[in-house]
Motif scaffolding. Sequence first.
Motif, PDB file in Angstrom:
ATOM      1  N   SER A 375      25.297 105.934  62.094  1.00 44.15           N
ATOM      2  CA  SER A 375      26.399 104.959  62.244  1.00 44.15           C
ATOM      3  C   SER A 375      26.417 103.899  61.156  1.00 44.15           C
ATOM      4  N   ALA A 376      25.734 104.165  60.038  1.00 43.47           N
ATOM      5  CA  ALA A 376      25.662 103.179  58.971  1.00 43.47           C
ATOM      6  C   ALA A 376      26.612 103.485  57.821  1.00 43.47           C
ATOM      7  N   SER A 377      27.111 104.719  57.740  1.00 42.49           N
ATOM      8  CA  SER A 377      27.956 105.116  56.621  1.00 42.49           C
ATOM      9  C   SER A 377      29.062 106.049  57.102  1.00 42.49           C
ATOM     10  N   ILE A 378      30.032 106.257  56.225  1.00 37.56           N
ATOM     11  CA  ILE A 378      31.150 107.150  56.520  1.00 37.56           C
ATOM     12  C   ILE A 378      31.282 108.155  55.383  1.00 37.56           C
ATOM     13  N   ILE A 379      31.410 109.420  55.743  1.00 32.81           N
ATOM     14  CA  ILE A 379      31.716 110.476  54.790  1.00 32.81           C
ATOM     15  C   ILE A 379      33.228 110.690  54.832  1.00 32.81           C
ATOM     16  N   PHE A 380      33.857 110.757  53.668  1.00 28.24           N
ATOM     17  CA  PHE A 380      35.305 110.937  53.670  1.00 28.24           C
ATOM     18  C   PHE A 380      35.738 111.818  52.504  1.00 28.24           C
ATOM     19  N   SER A 381      36.902 112.440  52.674  1.00 29.58           N
ATOM     20  CA  SER A 381      37.515 113.244  51.622  1.00 29.58           C
ATOM     21  C   SER A 381      38.628 112.427  50.992  1.00 29.58           C
ATOM     22  N   SER A 382      38.626 112.366  49.652  1.00 33.38           N
ATOM     23  CA  SER A 382      39.615 111.539  48.961  1.00 33.38           C
ATOM     24  C   SER A 382      39.874 112.098  47.569  1.00 33.38           C
ATOM     25  N   ASN A 383      41.039 111.747  47.039  1.00 31.84           N
ATOM     26  CA  ASN A 383      41.367 112.090  45.660  1.00 31.84           C
ATOM     27  C   ASN A 383      41.100 110.917  44.722  1.00 31.84           C
ATOM     28  N   ARG A 384      40.218 110.013  45.097  1.00 25.46           N
ATOM     29  CA  ARG A 384      39.943 108.823  44.300  1.00 25.46           C
ATOM     30  C   ARG A 384      39.334 109.166  42.944  1.00 25.46           C
ATOM     31  N   GLY A 385      38.744 110.358  42.789  1.00 25.40           N
ATOM     32  CA  GLY A 385      38.171 110.771  41.518  1.00 25.40           C
ATOM     33  C   GLY A 385      38.932 111.894  40.862  1.00 25.40           C
ATOM     34  N   GLY A 386      40.155 112.147  41.305  1.00 30.44           N
ATOM     35  CA  GLY A 386      40.939 113.265  40.789  1.00 30.44           C
ATOM     36  C   GLY A 386      41.200 114.266  41.893  1.00 30.44           C
ATOM     37  N   LYS A 387      40.500 115.408  41.857  1.00 31.61           N
ATOM     38  CA  LYS A 387      40.628 116.381  42.927  1.00 31.61           C
ATOM     39  C   LYS A 387      39.977 115.850  44.199  1.00 31.61           C
ATOM     40  N   TYR A 388      40.405 116.381  45.348  1.00 33.68           N
ATOM     41  CA  TYR A 388      39.817 115.952  46.610  1.00 33.68           C
ATOM     42  C   TYR A 388      38.354 116.369  46.661  1.00 33.68           C
ATOM     43  N   ALA A 389      37.506 115.416  46.969  1.00 34.79           N
ATOM     44  CA  ALA A 389      36.064 115.636  47.032  1.00 34.79           C
ATOM     45  C   ALA A 389      35.488 114.773  48.147  1.00 34.79           C
ATOM     46  N   LEU A 390      34.212 114.999  48.457  1.00 38.73           N
ATOM     47  CA  LEU A 390      33.548 114.254  49.520  1.00 38.73           C
ATOM     48  C   LEU A 390      32.806 113.059  48.948  1.00 38.73           C
ATOM     49  N   TRP A 391      32.965 111.925  49.626  1.00 39.89           N
ATOM     50  CA  TRP A 391      32.340 110.672  49.214  1.00 39.89           C
ATOM     51  C   TRP A 391      31.622 110.059  50.418  1.00 39.89           C
ATOM     52  N   LYS A 392      30.696 109.168  50.116  1.00 41.61           N
ATOM     53  CA  LYS A 392      29.963 108.450  51.166  1.00 41.61           C
ATOM     54  C   LYS A 392      30.007 106.967  50.855  1.00 41.61           C
ATOM     55  N   ILE A 393      30.269 106.162  51.886  1.00 46.14           N
ATOM     56  CA  ILE A 393      30.308 104.716  51.706  1.00 46.14           C
ATOM     57  C   ILE A 393      29.606 104.044  52.879  1.00 46.14           C
ATOM     58  N   GLY A 394      28.785 103.044  52.586  1.00 45.98           N
ATOM     59  CA  GLY A 394      28.050 102.325  53.625  1.00 45.98           C
ATOM     60  C   GLY A 394      28.821 101.118  54.128  1.00 45.98           C
ATOM     61  N   LEU A 395      28.611 100.749  55.371  1.00 46.06           N
ATOM     62  CA  LEU A 395      29.277  99.575  55.927  1.00 46.06           C
ATOM     63  C   LEU A 395      28.792  98.292  55.267  1.00 46.06           C
ATOM     64  N   GLU A 396      27.566  98.313  54.757  1.00 43.19           N
ATOM     65  CA  GLU A 396      27.006  97.100  54.173  1.00 43.19           C
ATOM     66  C   GLU A 396      27.347  96.967  52.693  1.00 43.19           C
ATOM     67  N   ASP A 397      26.994  97.997  51.881  1.00 40.31           N
ATOM     68  CA  ASP A 397      27.215  97.845  50.439  1.00 40.31           C
ATOM     69  C   ASP A 397      28.658  98.118  50.023  1.00 40.31           C
ATOM     70  N   LYS A 398      29.390  98.911  50.814  1.00 41.72           N
ATOM     71  CA  LYS A 398      30.809  99.208  50.552  1.00 41.72           C
ATOM     72  C   LYS A 398      31.026  99.782  49.150  1.00 41.72           C
TER      73      LYS A 398
END
Length: 709
Positions: A375-398
């Motif tokens: 419950s500390a991070s979220i895995i998400f799919s996004s086109n933020r780097g071009g093609k859709y890929a998987l990313w991870k972001i923490g609630l603390e460091d963002k």
Amino acid sequence: MMRDGVERHLEPKVMKVLLVLASKQGHVVSKEELISSVWSDTFVGDDVLTRCISILRRITEDDPHTPRFIQTIPKAGYRLVAEVNELPDEETLDLHRVTAASAATFEPASTLESPNAQTPPKRPARPERMIAAGLTVAFLLAVIAVIWSYQNARTRVARGNASFKTIQFTSYAGEQTQPAFAPDGKRIAFVWIAEDSQSRRIYIKTIGSEDVRPLTPGTEDQQFSPAWSPDGRQIAYLAIAKDGVSLYIADVGSSVPPRRLLIPQEPSHWEQGALSWSPSGKSLIYPDHSGIQPNSSIFLLDLATLHTRSITDPPAGWEGDLNPAYSPDGRWIAFARASETAVRDIYFMSTTDGTVQQLTRDRMNIDSLAWTSDSASIIFSSNRGGKYALWKIGLEDKVPQRLPVGTEDAYQPAVGPRPGQLAYSQGSAIWSIVRLRENTSRNNSSSAEAVLTSTQQDSAPALSPSGQSFAFQSRRSGNQEIWIASAQGDKLRQLTFMAGPLTGSPSWSNHQDRILFDSRPDGHSHIFCVSAAGGRPKQLTFGNVNDITPRWSRDDQTIYFRSNRGDRWQLWRISAAGGEPQPVTTGDGIVPQESLDGRWLYYTRGDEDGLWRVPPKGGAETQVLSQPAAGYWGYWQVTSRGIFYLDREAASSTIRIFDPETRRSTLFATLKDPPPMYSGITVTQDGLVGLMTYQGDAGRHITFVEAQP
């Protein structure tokens, strides 16, 4: 960074690309070298680098055709053509003594070298000491901070990387999407779409075996968004039946028919992970609309009382809140908040006091998301780097970090309860723009020849009035932009360089000198106009609302478009010379087109079957056809032969011609396969030749990932 007194925030990777180019000013830096220098800790494709170059060009207002800053060397790489000056050593040792007067600058090179010209002598590579055009001390400090954070990020990634084992979890005919782990981590539920796309049903497969079983034997409903109950005994899901979308709960492994709990008012994006079960097992959350509100919010369904209530409040004029997910510890609810359909960021809300916090600030698209088991991070799919890929972001460091798996065409992540368990769907397709010709043979067959073919999405073609060229939206440059090609599919050129925001829906003026399109530079969709010869686009609509799918009037004096500026989707009109937009319809409308005599404005609707018409300045709104189907709202066009439209009511999809006077339809072409949704057809004014998007060899399957000790 600072430019012309305006602060501009650059992503760390974009800044790093600039620094690598600056360290070799005047020299060609290959794509491979740039990628290995900036993304040494993960695998990326050329599209990610292309996006970074586009961002730098947009910020520096650099024209790629006559570059003053970054030059593209075909089949070689990129070269920084602006001059670089370095700070004296004593000044770099004491940054506080640096003043704007002594800060170094980039100056445009007086001449641009040809690719074969002799390169100047190599300078010492000191990337942390390079600064960009017109920048003051703040930019130098930002450069140092970026390098420091980049090196620390690389260290964190290197320490956190584990060995992964990836398995092709499904490889069946058709498509498999929306994986969902059972609470025991031994099974995965998923949606299996048949090859003909006529049925979508939920199946359950045991990990490590080929034991695959349907969740609800015998049902023909279209099923979506499986969500396991915390005890693993039930699965909640959404399904389309004859009376609309409904929410069901089915007992796993039981022949008892599923229970229908409620019919949502207007569930949004239910095909993208729209259900989540609370860890306590007492409630379900899903996106829906409150009454006649145009934007969606997250609703909570109390399973004991079956009462529902909205728990989020998106801003007015926004698309709304989507993709809800409870954290495993029950403390948080994550969701995507969309200012426009293709512009979403992640937010999370406390389940105790309702406090909402924003987690990402990309203004790109979030396909779907899932919590990590802690419950500390979220895995998400996004086109933020071009093609859709998987990313991870923490609630603390963002700070988003790209995962070492799911690096290309990856969607719908699911995290298992066991350490290192991950599943996601991955897909690809061959996209073509094909030329349709009228049925001429006795067997009613029609020819369709490919004009353009790409592994990247080319869609929404728009023929020029002369039929000699067509504009289309394409992702071949990394981001979706407007391109132009000849009628034969050659002489391609990129028309827009919006460098990130989703850009599409091209429309030629009747004088063939201008092209309308929509784009999302500030998180909302607005209407733009650009010369067909190229140049800087002019923005025509503004505000915290969304304006899409623009079309010209017959005299090019008026522009029609769909907008939610009236707190609901309607057709609006604005003078091509500018001014205040005025509503045309009271109900929904999209892809408006005037009749040849200017008496009528024809249009489709976003979520309804059929074709409507209304007087151009407003009046009675009348339905004239039961087709095109919902989601195929771009598949029609007014011509001198009548109104061409896609008919999906018969066994085979066809293009037919409707005569508004006789109200009779005739066959133009029989299609081999149904076309993809959300695109369209374009037909020459004489009604002899048409273009359409075709998607072939499409497939999506589920990949299972397990961390190795």
